[in-house]
Design a protein around this motif. Sequence first.
Motif, PDB file in Angstrom:
ATOM      1  N   ARG A 182      36.643  39.558  31.703  1.00 56.75           N
ATOM      2  CA  ARG A 182      35.727  39.187  30.626  1.00 56.75           C
ATOM      3  C   ARG A 182      34.531  38.311  31.344  1.00 56.75           C
ATOM      4  NH1 ARG A 182      37.097  39.845  25.110  1.00 56.75           N
ATOM      5  NH2 ARG A 182      39.104  41.394  24.607  1.00 56.75           N
ATOM      6  N   SER A 183      34.952  37.661  31.864  1.00 55.85           N
ATOM      7  CA  SER A 183      34.447  36.172  32.531  1.00 55.85           C
ATOM      8  C   SER A 183      32.902  37.221  33.896  1.00 55.85           C
ATOM      9  CB  SER A 183      35.031  35.417  33.116  1.00 55.85           C
ATOM     10  OG  SER A 183      35.686  34.932  32.266  1.00 55.85           O
ATOM     11  N   ASN A 184      33.613  38.102  34.214  1.00 56.86           N
ATOM     12  CA  ASN A 184      32.443  38.621  34.816  1.00 56.86           C
ATOM     13  C   ASN A 184      32.149  40.558  35.427  1.00 56.86           C
ATOM     14  OD1 ASN A 184      33.139  36.616  37.838  1.00 56.86           O
ATOM     15  ND2 ASN A 184      35.362  37.571  37.005  1.00 56.86           N
ATOM     16  N   SER A 185      30.826  40.257  35.690  1.00 63.24           N
ATOM     17  CA  SER A 185      30.838  41.821  35.699  1.00 63.24           C
ATOM     18  C   SER A 185      31.643  42.765  36.237  1.00 63.24           C
ATOM     19  CB  SER A 185      29.249  42.212  36.472  1.00 63.24           C
ATOM     20  OG  SER A 185      29.381  43.101  36.629  1.00 63.24           O
ATOM     21  N   SER A 241      34.608  46.270  30.162  1.00 61.41           N
ATOM     22  CA  SER A 241      34.303  44.720  28.987  1.00 61.41           C
ATOM     23  C   SER A 241      36.177  43.787  28.552  1.00 61.41           C
ATOM     24  CB  SER A 241      33.541  44.780  28.372  1.00 61.41           C
ATOM     25  OG  SER A 241      33.756  45.809  27.094  1.00 61.41           O
ATOM     26  N   HIS A 272      33.400  34.186  27.742  1.00 59.01           N
ATOM     27  CA  HIS A 272      33.429  34.462  28.741  1.00 59.01           C
ATOM     28  C   HIS A 272      34.399  32.555  29.445  1.00 59.01           C
ATOM     29  CE1 HIS A 272      30.684  34.145  32.025  1.00 59.01           C
ATOM     30  NE2 HIS A 272      30.813  33.192  32.293  1.00 59.01           N
ATOM     31  N   ASP A 273      35.030  33.309  30.487  1.00 60.39           N
ATOM     32  CA  ASP A 273      35.823  31.940  29.932  1.00 60.39           C
ATOM     33  C   ASP A 273      35.735  31.198  31.999  1.00 60.39           C
ATOM     34  OD1 ASP A 273      37.742  29.609  31.250  1.00 60.39           O
ATOM     35  OD2 ASP A 273      39.039  31.013  30.574  1.00 60.39           O
ATOM     36  N   GLN A 274      34.515  30.564  32.333  1.00 57.77           N
ATOM     37  CA  GLN A 274      33.972  29.405  32.818  1.00 57.77           C
ATOM     38  C   GLN A 274      34.797  29.344  34.425  1.00 57.77           C
ATOM     39  OE1 GLN A 274      30.730  29.693  33.318  1.00 57.77           O
ATOM     40  NE2 GLN A 274      30.653  29.404  35.302  1.00 57.77           N
ATOM     41  N   VAL A 289      34.674  32.903  36.512  1.00 49.65           N
ATOM     42  CA  VAL A 289      34.518  33.141  37.049  1.00 49.65           C
ATOM     43  C   VAL A 289      34.095  33.237  38.310  1.00 49.65           C
ATOM     44  CG1 VAL A 289      31.469  32.699  37.539  1.00 49.65           C
ATOM     45  CG2 VAL A 289      32.782  32.664  34.851  1.00 49.65           C
TER      46      VAL A 289
END
Lengths: 251, 359, 424, 305
Positions: free
Chosen positions: B20-23, B46, D2-4, D7
Motif C-alpha cells: 500500500r505504501s509503494n508502487s 495495491s 499509505h504509511d510513511q 515507503v
Amino acid sequence: MNQQGLRFEKLKIASFDFTCCEGCQLQLANRESTLADFLRLIDIRNFREISSEQHDDYDIALIEGSISRSDEVERLLAIRRQAKVLVAFGTCACFGGVNSLKNRVSGEAAVSEVYGEIKVETLPVRRISEVVKVDLSIPGCPVAKEEVERIIISLVTGSLVTLPKYPVCVECKAALNTCLFELGEICLGPITRAGCHAVCTTGKTPCLGCRGPAEEINMEAFLHLVKERGLSRSDLQEKLAFYNAFDAFTP
Amino acid sequence: MIYKIISKAEFKRFIDALVRSNSSFGPRMVDTDSRGEAVYQFQPVSSVDEIAFDYTRTASSAKHFFLPFRQELSRFHFHDDDWDQKVSYEADPVVLFGLRACDISALNILDDVLLNGHFPSAYYLAKRKNTFVIGMDHLPLPDCFCKSMNHHTVPTGFNLFCSDIGDEYYLAINSSKAFNFLREFETRDPQYDENCRLAERRKLISSSFRTEIDVTGLPAILDIEFDSPVWKKWGDKCLSCGTCAMVCPTCYCYSVEESFESDLQSSSRQKRLYSCNLVDFAAVAGGHNFRPKNGDRLKYRYYHQHRGFAENANQQICVGCNRCGKACLAGINPKDVINDLRLEKDTCTTSVSSSPARS
Amino acid sequence: MKRDYTIAIHHLTRVEGHANITITVRDGQLMEARWAVVETPRFFEVMLKGMSAERVPFLTSRICGICSISHALASIRALERAMHILPPAVAEKTRLLAMHGETLQSHALHLFFLAAPDFAGTASILPLMESHPDIVRAGLQLKELGNEISRVTTGRCTHPVSLVVGGLSKAPDKTQLAALQKMIRERKPLLETACAFFRTLAIPDFSRETEFISLANGVSYPSIGGHLVSSDGVERDENDYLLMTNEYTKEFSTSKFTRLSRETSAAGALARFNNSSAFLHPEALKAAESFGLRPVCHNPFMNNIAQLVECVHILEDAELLIDSLLDSELTAVKTPWNPQAGSATGAVEAPRGILYHHMETDSEGRVVRADCIIPTTQNNANIDLDLKAIAEWALEKGKNDREIEKLCEMVVRSYDPCISCSVH
Amino acid sequence: MHDQRFVIPRQELNREDFASSVPDFNRRSEVMNTDMGYKCTVTNIVRLTRQEKLFQIRIIDPVERALFRFRPGQFLMLELPGYGEVPISISSSSTNHEFLELCIRKAGSVTTALFNAGEGARVAIRGPFGSSFPMDEMAGHNVLLIAGGLGIAPLRAPLFWINEHRNRFLDVSLLYGAKDPSQLLFTWQFNEWDMISHIGLHTIVEHGSEEWTGKTGMITDLFNDISIDPATTYAIVCGPPVMFKFVCGWLDGLGIPMNRMFVSLERRMHCGMGKCCRCMVGSTFTCIDGPVFDYWSVMNLKEAI
Ligand SMILES: Cc1cc2nc3c(=O)[nH]c(=O)nc-3n(C[C@H](O)[C@H](O)[C@H](O)COP(=O)(O)OP(=O)(O)OC[C@H]3O[C@@H](n4cnc5c(N)ncnc54)[C@H](O)[C@@H]3O)c2cc1C
Ligand code: SF4
Ligand code: SF4
Ligand code: SF4
C-alpha cells in the motif's frame, strides 16, 4: 526547416481514396496532441475529405482503398503519372482488404443481390500494386497513426523508411497478453507483420492479419500448429481470407 | 543474512503495508486457459488481497521491471545548429513480490552480464537498486527444470526470501531495509524445529522435480554440434516469433532505434528488447543476413542460453523455468532440443570410437 | 448577374465519400437540382454471406471509418437478438460509453473540420489554426477525448477490437476509466468555448418541413436499440425496420433512397433532438436554448447545433456511466453463447442517424442474409429536396451563382453525410 | 493507507557503483561515455568517391579531447542525432589528438543522412571500442597489409602508425584492390608514403578504365608481385568476407602462422559494449573481442567468414 545544416522541405502530399471506408485517411487527423506539428511537416495539396483546396502539384500520393471500377483505374493512372512517391495507404490499398471478400461471387451476382435490376458497374477487387507501381506500403486496418507519423518524419528528414520485419507476437508478449492459442483460438499473430502494438490481441481478439505477412514467415509450421492443436480449419481459412493478405501463402 | 520466523497472517499484514505504501507488483491471475489452468502475470497490486499467493509461475518473467521492453536511453534537444543530449538513470522505487528462486537467479545472472563487465549498465543498475525484491519458494511444476540448472535455490540477489514451512514463513532477510520494515511486525528467531522444517521443505522441493535435463558438458557438446542436423530439425518448426526470448527471464539482447519527434525539435534514442530468433537480428546494411535460416537463429539462442558468452564467463544463463518451452507455439523447448543434441552426440561418439563390445 | 448557369460540383469536398451536386438555372429559374452519390459500391451484404457471427462485427465495422463502433454494435445487436443472447449489464454500459465516444469524435470532426470552415469562409481547418487557434484547439481536444473514450472502451478508436457478440472480449481497465473520467471533467469547459464560437456564426434562416425518424426508448436519450419513431407520429418495432425505410434505388446514385409518411424523411442529431429532447441532460437543454433550438426544428443547418448539444449531453452522461462502471465488478463481460438459426434487426443511433443491420443466421451461426441501411441513405432523398428548396429560396432572395453554390454545399454538409458508408 | 514508515526511499546512482569499470571511460556529470557520446564538430569533409566520404571530426570539449585515446584498429559508435548510430573504424592516426578521420560509405539510413550533413554539423562519438592490431608485437617484422574495397578504412590507422614509426618495422607492403580506378581510396597518401617511407604500394582493379595504366584483376593476382618471408611476416587482411577466405588461405599456404595474420570483421552492432549481442560470431563478440581477430581465432569461429 533547418537542422544541423540539413534543410528539410515540407512534403507536398495528396490523399486520394478509392474503394474503402476512408478510415485510414481519418487517422491522419488523429493523435490530436501532435497534429499541429504533424501538419507543419506536410503541405497538403489535395485532400478532399478535409479541404476544399485542390492542387495537382503533389510529390507524394497516399492511396487509400482498393480498385473495383474502371473510373478508379483511370484516376489511379493519372495520379501515378504525377506522384514521385506513390504510397499504398492501408490494408485495402496494400492487399485489397475486406473488399476482396466480394470476389468470392461474380460481379453480376453481387450487383443483383444488392441493387436488384439496376445496373451498377463493379470489377473484381484489386490491390493498388496490381494496377500501378507502388513505391511504399503502409499496411493496417486502419493504419497506425504513430507509424504513419514516423514514416512521414523519415520522408521529411531523409531517413530510411522501414516497417518491422518480425511478427506481432513480439509486441503481444511485450504487452503481457495471454496467448490466444492458450485460450483455444486461432490467432494470425505469428505470421503477421508487427507495428500495430498488438492492438487486437491486447483487446483479446485474434489477429486477422491486417498488416500482411511478416518477413520470411514459416507458413508450414504455422499450419502445422493449428492442426496439431485441433483447431478449426474453416476458422483458419476465414481468418486468412479476411483481409486477402495471405493469398500468396494459402494452400 | 538474518533469519526470522513470521506467521502467515502477520506476513500478509507486512506485505499489505508494503504494497500500500509503494508502487508494487505481484503475481495475479489474468486468465484461465483452455485446459482450465490459471494464467498468472506480475501485475500492479495495491493490496495484499490482490496477490495470488498460491500462484504457480507467471507466463512472462519479471525481467521487464529491470530491462523494459522499450526504454529511452537518451534524448537530443535541437536548437539552432546544435543540440544537447540528456541521459537519465532515474528509476522509481518498486516493490516486486513473489519471485521464485529461479527468477532471482536470473536477476543475478543479469547482474553478472550487465554490471560486472567493462561496461556496466547504469540504466539497469538504477532499476535494480530501486527494486525491493521479495522471493517465495514453491513446489516445482511438472516442466520446471531449474534443479538441473542448479537454480532451484538462490543464496542472494533479493531483499527478502520466504520459505513456506506450514503455518509460518521462514524468512531470509538480506537487506537492512527489509529488516527495518520487519521490526514493526511480530517475528521471532528460528528454533531447531523450524530449521528442520526448512530443511524438509527444501528436500521436498528438491525431490519434486519431474523434468531433468542432463547439462553436464553441454557447452562443449554445443561447440561440437554446431553443424548438427538437430538445428535444422527444430529450426524448421520455429516461427521466428521471438516469444521465447520475450518471456525468458535472462534473454537480454536488444536493438536501438532513434527517431525525431513530430516537431523535429528533439529526438529519442530507444532500446527495445529483441530476440535472436527474429529474422533480421544479424542482418547488416546492404541486406546481407549472417543468420538467414530459422535453424541458425534458433541455434544461436541455445548457444546463448546453454553455452554462455564471454560477458558471462561462458556460463549457462538459462535458469530452467521453462517459460520459453511453455510459451512456444511450435512446441520447441529446452528439454527436447537438448536431449536431441545429446542423442546426436551419443550416436556420433559411438560411431567414431566404438569401444569393443564386452562379452 | 448571370441568369443561365449550371453549378456542377464534382466530388464534393469535406464530406466522407464521393458525391456530386448539379444545379441548373435557366433564365433565373431553377431547372434542376440533384444530389448524386457516385461512391464505388463495396457490397458488404455479399461479403457478409457465410461469415461466422464471431467475425461479423470486425467486418461490418469496416463499412465506415468514422462510425465503425455503430456498425459493429448494430450487427452485434442484430446477431444477439437473432440468437437470443443477453450480454452482461456491464458490457451494455461499456458499449453505450463507446457509442458516446464515437459520437463525440464524429461530431467534433464534423463541426470543426468539415462544417466550421464554411461558416468562417475558409477552404479547410488549416487557415483556422492561425485565425482561431483556441477554437481549433478546443475542437481537437474534444475529438481526442472522443477517441480516447472509444479507445478505453473498445481497444482502438477506429475499428473497435473488443466489441463482440455476447458482450466484450475484454473489460475496460479501471485505472484507464478513472483517468478518462478525469479527462472528461477537465475538458468539459471546452464545450462552452465551442458553443460561444458557434453562437457567433450566421446560420441561414432556411427551413423546409420534413419527417424526422429516430430511435426512442421512453427512458433515455436514444443510442442502442428501441422503438422506431417519427415526428409525424409513426411508431414501429425494431424488427419492422423495412416499413420505416422503404428503400428504393435511383439510376443516378449508387446509394439508395428511403421514404416514410412523406416524400422524404431525415435522420441524425436534429431528428433525435426533435423526437427525444425531453431526455437530454439539463445542461444540454440549456445549450440548445442558447441557440434557440427547440423541437420540432425544420432548419437543416440546425443539425450542426443539435450535434453540439448532443456533445454536451454525452459528456455529462459519460461521466455517470464511468461512475457506474467503476463501481461494478468488471470480470464477467461476455455471455457464452451457442450459435443458432434466427433473424433480427439491430438498430442504433449512429452519429449521423438511425442505422439498421438485419441479420439472418443458420444453425452454425453463419450469416445467411444481411441487410444494412445507413443513415445517409435515409437522408439522401431529403438532401435532394433540400437542394431544390434552398436553390429556389436563394434565387428568390436574389443570391448569385457563387452564393448559391456555397449554400448548396453547406446544406449538404449540415447533414454530415457519410457517403462511403451509405454505399457499403 | 499509505504509511510513511514503509515507503522505500529512492536510491540514486553514484560513482562507487561503477568502481569496476575500466578507466578508459570517463564519466562526466555522473553520465557515462558509453551512454552519452562526446560531442564533435565535423570540421572537414572530403568526397573520395561517389559512395565514400572522409569526415574529419573534432571533439569540442578540450578535456574530452585530451582524454580520448585509441589504438589502430579500434572503432567508435558515431551518432548523428535524430538519425541513429553506426559503428565506424577510426581511419586517422592514433597519435593525432586534434581530430579524427572517418571514412564512411553511404550504405543505408544513418550513413546517407551523414552524407547530406555539411561541415559544421555536430555529431557524437562513443568509444573507442574493440580490439586493435598489435603494433608493438609486429615491430621488428615485415608487415603485409592487404585491403579490398572499403577494407582500407580500418587499415589506415595502422598504416599511419607504421609510417610514423617506420624504422621499427622491416619491409612493409600494401596490396590494395578495388572494383575500378574511381573507387581507389587514399592513393595520394600511399604514393607519398611509398616514396618517403618505402611502404610498397601495389594496387589492382577489377575493371580498368581508359586512363588506368595499372594492373587489372583480383587482389590475389598481386601475390606474385611480392616475395614473402613467412618466418618474419605479419599480415593484416581487411575486406569483404569472401576475400578473407582466399587471401588467408594463400598466406596460410605460404606458411605464415595463423596467429600472425589479422583480420577485421563487421557485424550488425547496436551498443559496442557486448550487451546487445547483435554482433556475435559463434560465441565471440565482434565489438569487444574484435573487430580485430587473429586468423586462428576466426578459423575456429563458426559463422565467422
Ligand atoms: C567494427 C565496424 C567498423 C566499421 N567501419 C566502417 C567504416 O570505417 N566505414 C564505413 O563506411 N562503414 C563501416 N562499418 C559498416 C557500417 O557500420 C555500416 O555501413 C553502417 O552501420 C550502415 O548503417 P546505415 O544506418 O547507413 O544502414 P542501415 O541499413 O540503415 O542500417 C541500420 C543499422 O543496422 C546496423 N548495421 C547495418 N549494416 C551494418 C554493417 N554492415 N555493419 C554493422 N552494423 C550494421 C547498424 O546498427 C545500423 O545503424 C563498420 C562496421 C563495423 C561493425
Ligand atoms: S495472441 Fe497471437 S500475437 Fe499474441 S502471442 Fe499469441 S499468437 Fe502471437
Ligand atoms: S531459456 Fe527458457 S527455461 Fe531457460 S531461463 Fe529462459 S525461459 Fe527459462
Ligand atoms: S522457438 Fe518457439 S517461441 Fe521461440 S521464436 Fe521459435 S517458435 Fe517462437
